[in-house]
Design a protein around this motif. Structure first.
Motif, short mmCIF file in Angstrom:
data_model
loop_
_atom_site.label_atom_id
_atom_site.label_comp_id
_atom_site.label_asym_id
_atom_site.label_seq_id
_atom_site.Cartn_x
_atom_site.Cartn_y
_atom_site.Cartn_z
N ARG A 157 24.31 -44.24 30.58
CA ARG A 157 25.48 -44.49 29.74
C ARG A 157 26.69 -44.83 30.61
O ARG A 157 27.45 -45.76 30.31
CB ARG A 157 25.77 -43.25 28.88
N LYS A 158 26.86 -44.11 31.72
CA LYS A 158 27.98 -44.36 32.63
C LYS A 158 27.85 -45.75 33.27
O LYS A 158 28.82 -46.49 33.36
CB LYS A 158 28.02 -43.28 33.71
N SER A 189 22.66 -39.82 30.52
CA SER A 189 24.08 -39.75 30.87
C SER A 189 24.40 -40.74 31.99
O SER A 189 25.42 -41.44 31.95
CB SER A 189 24.43 -38.33 31.29
N ASN A 226 18.14 -35.97 29.56
CA ASN A 226 19.58 -35.98 29.25
C ASN A 226 20.41 -36.43 30.45
O ASN A 226 21.35 -37.21 30.29
CB ASN A 226 20.04 -34.59 28.79
N ARG A 227 20.06 -35.97 31.65
CA ARG A 227 20.79 -36.41 32.85
C ARG A 227 20.61 -37.91 33.07
O ARG A 227 21.57 -38.62 33.39
CB ARG A 227 20.30 -35.63 34.08
#
Length: 194
Positions: free
Chosen positions: A95-96, A92, A88-89
């Protein structure tokens, strides 16, 4: 310095207004392209989000079924949750980075779109030194281009050669005998094709 009559000045203002309308059309086209790119970026992000949720669901079902078949082991489940947190990290972070790259891509696409347009302008003078007094910032349709060793000063931004020629003829009739039509693309002067 040549004398400019009021009728000639009005015609000059009309031509400047026409060039500003052309500039506004180009800006509208850029806004439209940016809107399309943003919409595609949102679609891409939604698809990525759905894919991520699907992968998380598959991992959860797999880990749950493995837990049932091998018996409940707290140590194994803690490792699965740690790896899910790491995934998940990482997602994320990716995605950024994707959002940042999309913004950079939009900027360069808009810039590339503007620079690829061929424009015509009427060069009225060439100087050895840069003379910024001739091109105030209020006039957006003036061009100051370095053609070694000279700086060419041009008026007007036209889409067609015919419009530029008409403007040149008006300037010649006002006393700018050396005025001529020049074309520019990618911020550089190019040869005019007949």
């Amino acid at each position: 310095m040549p004398f400019i009559e009021e009728s000639d000045l009005l015609e000059l203002h009309k031509d400047i207004d026409k060039a500003q309308i052309i500039n506004e059309r180009l800006l509208d086209q850029i806004k439209h392209k940016n809107h399309e790119l943003r919409r595609k970026g949102i679609q891409r992000n939604v698809f990525a989000g759905i894919t991520i949720l699907f992968l998380i669901a598959v991992l959860a079902v797999t880990s749950f079924s493995m837990g049932l078949s091998s018996g409940p082991k707290a140590r194994d489940m803690a490792g699965v949750w740690d790896s899910l947190d790491a995934v998940n990290r990482r997602m994320s972070s990716l995605r950024k980075q994707n959002e940042e790259l999309s913004l950079v891509k939009e900027f360069y696409l808009a810039k590339e779109f503007l620079e690829k347009e061929k424009i015509y302008s009427v060069q009225v003078k060439a100087f050895v030194d840069k003379n910024f007094n001739l091109a105030p910032e209020a006039l957006t349709n003036t061009i100051l281009v370095k053609n070694n060793p000279f700086y060419g000063y041009s008026l007007g931004n036209f889409e067609t050669l015919e419009e530029a020629r008409n403007f040149k003829n008006e300037l010649v009739s006002m006393g700018f005998k050396d005025a001529f039509v020049a074309s520019y693309q990618d911020g550089k002067r190019i040869a005019i094709e007949e």
